[in-house]
Design a protein around this motif. Structure first.
Motif, PDB file in Angstrom:
ATOM      1  N   VAL A   1      -9.410 -14.836  -5.161  1.00  0.00           N
ATOM      2  CA  VAL A   1      -8.803 -14.779  -6.495  1.00  0.00           C
ATOM      3  C   VAL A   1      -9.176 -15.983  -7.360  1.00  0.00           C
ATOM      4  CG1 VAL A   1      -6.882 -13.309  -5.777  1.00  0.00           C
ATOM      5  CG2 VAL A   1      -6.635 -15.794  -5.685  1.00  0.00           C
ATOM      6  N   ALA A   2      -9.877 -16.950  -6.801  1.00  0.00           N
ATOM      7  CA  ALA A   2     -10.350 -18.104  -7.573  1.00  0.00           C
ATOM      8  C   ALA A   2     -11.865 -18.012  -7.692  1.00  0.00           C
ATOM      9  CB  ALA A   2      -9.955 -19.413  -6.904  1.00  0.00           C
ATOM     10  N   GLY A   3     -12.379 -18.408  -8.834  1.00  0.00           N
ATOM     11  CA  GLY A   3     -13.814 -18.373  -9.057  1.00  0.00           C
ATOM     12  C   GLY A   3     -14.480 -19.692  -8.700  1.00  0.00           C
ATOM     13  N   PRO A   4     -15.811 -19.691  -8.576  1.00  0.00           N
ATOM     14  CA  PRO A   4     -16.559 -20.893  -8.216  1.00  0.00           C
ATOM     15  C   PRO A   4     -16.338 -22.057  -9.177  1.00  0.00           C
ATOM     16  CG  PRO A   4     -18.011 -18.988  -8.304  1.00  0.00           C
ATOM     17  CD  PRO A   4     -16.675 -18.544  -8.765  1.00  0.00           C
ATOM     18  N   GLU A   5     -16.082 -21.740 -10.449  1.00  0.00           N
ATOM     19  CA  GLU A   5     -15.891 -22.821 -11.430  1.00  0.00           C
ATOM     20  C   GLU A   5     -14.651 -23.647 -11.114  1.00  0.00           C
ATOM     21  OE1 GLU A   5     -13.760 -19.204 -12.566  1.00  0.00           O
ATOM     22  OE2 GLU A   5     -15.869 -19.535 -12.104  1.00  0.00           O
ATOM     23  N   GLU A   6     -13.666 -23.062 -10.463  1.00  0.00           N
ATOM     24  CA  GLU A   6     -12.454 -23.806 -10.098  1.00  0.00           C
ATOM     25  C   GLU A   6     -12.698 -24.759  -8.937  1.00  0.00           C
ATOM     26  OE1 GLU A   6      -8.738 -21.537  -9.897  1.00  0.00           O
ATOM     27  OE2 GLU A   6      -9.886 -19.832 -10.677  1.00  0.00           O
ATOM     28  N   ALA A   7     -13.727 -24.515  -8.146  1.00  0.00           N
ATOM     29  CA  ALA A   7     -13.990 -25.303  -6.946  1.00  0.00           C
ATOM     30  C   ALA A   7     -14.873 -26.523  -7.203  1.00  0.00           C
ATOM     31  CB  ALA A   7     -14.647 -24.421  -5.894  1.00  0.00           C
ATOM     32  N   ALA A   8     -15.452 -26.611  -8.373  1.00  0.00           N
ATOM     33  CA  ALA A   8     -16.418 -27.683  -8.669  1.00  0.00           C
ATOM     34  C   ALA A   8     -15.865 -29.058  -8.329  1.00  0.00           C
ATOM     35  CB  ALA A   8     -16.820 -27.626 -10.135  1.00  0.00           C
ATOM     36  N   GLY A   9     -16.562 -29.754  -7.429  1.00  0.00           N
ATOM     37  CA  GLY A   9     -16.203 -31.112  -7.064  1.00  0.00           C
ATOM     38  C   GLY A   9     -15.039 -31.220  -6.093  1.00  0.00           C
ATOM     39  N   ARG A  10     -14.416 -30.107  -5.750  1.00  0.00           N
ATOM     40  CA  ARG A  10     -13.261 -30.177  -4.848  1.00  0.00           C
ATOM     41  C   ARG A  10     -13.502 -29.488  -3.513  1.00  0.00           C
ATOM     42  NH1 ARG A  10      -8.077 -28.560  -8.183  1.00  0.00           N
ATOM     43  NH2 ARG A  10      -9.355 -26.800  -8.805  1.00  0.00           N
ATOM     44  N   VAL A  11     -14.562 -28.703  -3.405  1.00  0.00           N
ATOM     45  CA  VAL A  11     -14.895 -28.011  -2.164  1.00  0.00           C
ATOM     46  C   VAL A  11     -16.203 -28.585  -1.635  1.00  0.00           C
ATOM     47  CG1 VAL A  11     -15.544 -25.791  -1.164  1.00  0.00           C
ATOM     48  CG2 VAL A  11     -13.684 -25.915  -2.813  1.00  0.00           C
ATOM     49  N   VAL A  12     -16.226 -28.942  -0.349  1.00  0.00           N
ATOM     50  CA  VAL A  12     -17.435 -29.537   0.225  1.00  0.00           C
ATOM     51  C   VAL A  12     -18.283 -28.540   0.994  1.00  0.00           C
ATOM     52  CG1 VAL A  12     -16.498 -31.865   0.295  1.00  0.00           C
ATOM     53  CG2 VAL A  12     -16.190 -30.367   2.260  1.00  0.00           C
ATOM     54  N   GLY A  13     -17.710 -27.385   1.346  1.00  0.00           N
ATOM     55  CA  GLY A  13     -18.482 -26.381   2.061  1.00  0.00           C
ATOM     56  C   GLY A  13     -17.644 -25.176   2.407  1.00  0.00           C
ATOM     57  N   ARG A  14     -18.348 -24.152   2.866  1.00  0.00           N
ATOM     58  CA  ARG A  14     -17.658 -22.953   3.327  1.00  0.00           C
ATOM     59  C   ARG A  14     -18.455 -22.336   4.471  1.00  0.00           C
ATOM     60  NH1 ARG A  14     -18.603 -18.273  -1.250  1.00  0.00           N
ATOM     61  NH2 ARG A  14     -20.848 -18.096  -0.983  1.00  0.00           N
ATOM     62  N   CYS A  15     -17.733 -21.715   5.412  1.00  0.00           N
ATOM     63  CA  CYS A  15     -18.340 -21.058   6.575  1.00  0.00           C
ATOM     64  C   CYS A  15     -18.010 -19.584   6.534  1.00  0.00           C
ATOM     65  CB  CYS A  15     -17.788 -21.647   7.868  1.00  0.00           C
ATOM     66  SG  CYS A  15     -18.237 -23.351   8.139  1.00  0.00           S
ATOM     67  N   ALA A  16     -18.998 -18.766   6.810  1.00  0.00           N
ATOM     68  CA  ALA A  16     -18.782 -17.324   6.848  1.00  0.00           C
ATOM     69  C   ALA A  16     -17.897 -16.970   8.039  1.00  0.00           C
ATOM     70  CB  ALA A  16     -20.112 -16.588   6.960  1.00  0.00           C
ATOM     71  N   LEU A  17     -16.965 -16.057   7.813  1.00  0.00           N
ATOM     72  CA  LEU A  17     -16.133 -15.528   8.891  1.00  0.00           C
ATOM     73  C   LEU A  17     -16.873 -14.379   9.550  1.00  0.00           C
ATOM     74  CD1 LEU A  17     -12.635 -15.391   7.167  1.00  0.00           C
ATOM     75  CD2 LEU A  17     -13.303 -16.833   9.082  1.00  0.00           C
ATOM     76  N   ALA A  18     -16.997 -14.423  10.854  1.00  0.00           N
ATOM     77  CA  ALA A  18     -17.668 -13.343  11.567  1.00  0.00           C
ATOM     78  C   ALA A  18     -16.702 -12.189  11.765  1.00  0.00           C
ATOM     79  CB  ALA A  18     -18.174 -13.854  12.910  1.00  0.00           C
ATOM     80  N   ASP A  19     -17.164 -10.986  11.441  1.00  0.00           N
ATOM     81  CA  ASP A  19     -16.331  -9.808  11.687  1.00  0.00           C
ATOM     82  C   ASP A  19     -16.583  -9.320  13.117  1.00  0.00           C
ATOM     83  OD1 ASP A  19     -18.808  -8.526  11.593  1.00  0.00           O
ATOM     84  OD2 ASP A  19     -18.455  -7.669   9.618  1.00  0.00           O
ATOM     85  N   GLU A  20     -15.890  -8.261  13.511  1.00  0.00           N
ATOM     86  CA  GLU A  20     -15.977  -7.768  14.883  1.00  0.00           C
ATOM     87  C   GLU A  20     -17.402  -7.361  15.262  1.00  0.00           C
ATOM     88  OE1 GLU A  20     -13.765  -4.317  17.429  1.00  0.00           O
ATOM     89  OE2 GLU A  20     -12.593  -5.358  15.900  1.00  0.00           O
ATOM     90  N   ALA A  21     -18.104  -6.733  14.339  1.00  0.00           N
ATOM     91  CA  ALA A  21     -19.479  -6.293  14.614  1.00  0.00           C
ATOM     92  C   ALA A  21     -20.417  -7.489  14.801  1.00  0.00           C
ATOM     93  CB  ALA A  21     -19.974  -5.403  13.481  1.00  0.00           C
ATOM     94  N   THR A  22     -20.217  -8.540  14.019  1.00  0.00           N
ATOM     95  CA  THR A  22     -21.053  -9.737  14.140  1.00  0.00           C
ATOM     96  C   THR A  22     -20.820 -10.414  15.481  1.00  0.00           C
ATOM     97  OG1 THR A  22     -21.015 -10.037  11.740  1.00  0.00           O
ATOM     98  CG2 THR A  22     -21.635 -11.948  13.065  1.00  0.00           C
ATOM     99  N   VAL A  23     -19.562 -10.492  15.901  1.00  0.00           N
ATOM    100  CA  VAL A  23     -19.244 -11.096  17.198  1.00  0.00           C
ATOM    101  C   VAL A  23     -19.868 -10.277  18.321  1.00  0.00           C
ATOM    102  CG1 VAL A  23     -17.373 -11.662  18.796  1.00  0.00           C
ATOM    103  CG2 VAL A  23     -17.152 -12.192  16.368  1.00  0.00           C
ATOM    104  N   ALA A  24     -19.768  -8.954  18.250  1.00  0.00           N
ATOM    105  CA  ALA A  24     -20.366  -8.100  19.286  1.00  0.00           C
ATOM    106  C   ALA A  24     -21.883  -8.279  19.325  1.00  0.00           C
ATOM    107  CB  ALA A  24     -20.005  -6.645  19.008  1.00  0.00           C
TER     108      ALA A  24
END
Length: 95
Positions: free
Chosen positions: A64-87
């Protein structure tokens, strides 16, 4: 066996529109993007206003938040693996 450092790709990716470097799941030699992420806010952002930083983190993770709100406050993000990716990762590791 020799290690060829020139052929190693950096894990960090700056995807189009991403608010921070993005770390995807790596399965069987391929980057896998789930479209869902866990965000890490900066220590400075937490020290400045912990409630605002954690609210931003939750808003980004819910989409619900856009990238413009994260500027300078977020250092990174990691993709969440779904069940198919884990398998797929388990199957690839077993080969």
């Amino acid at each position: 066996m020799a290690l060829n450092l020139a052929s190693i790709r950096p894990a960090e990716r700056r995807l189009a529109g991403a608010p921070a470097p993005t770390y995807l799941s790596y399965v069987d030699g391929q980057d896998v993007d789930s479209g869902r992420y866990v965000y890490t806010v900066s220590a400075r952002s937490l020290l400045d206003d912990v409630f605002a930083a954690l609210t931003l983190k939750r808003r980004l993770e819910r989409g619900v938040a856009g990238p413009e709100e994260a500027a300078g406050r977020v250092v990174g993000r990691c993709a969440l693996a779904d069940e198919a990716t884990v398998a797929a990762a388990v199957a690839a590791a077993a080969r």
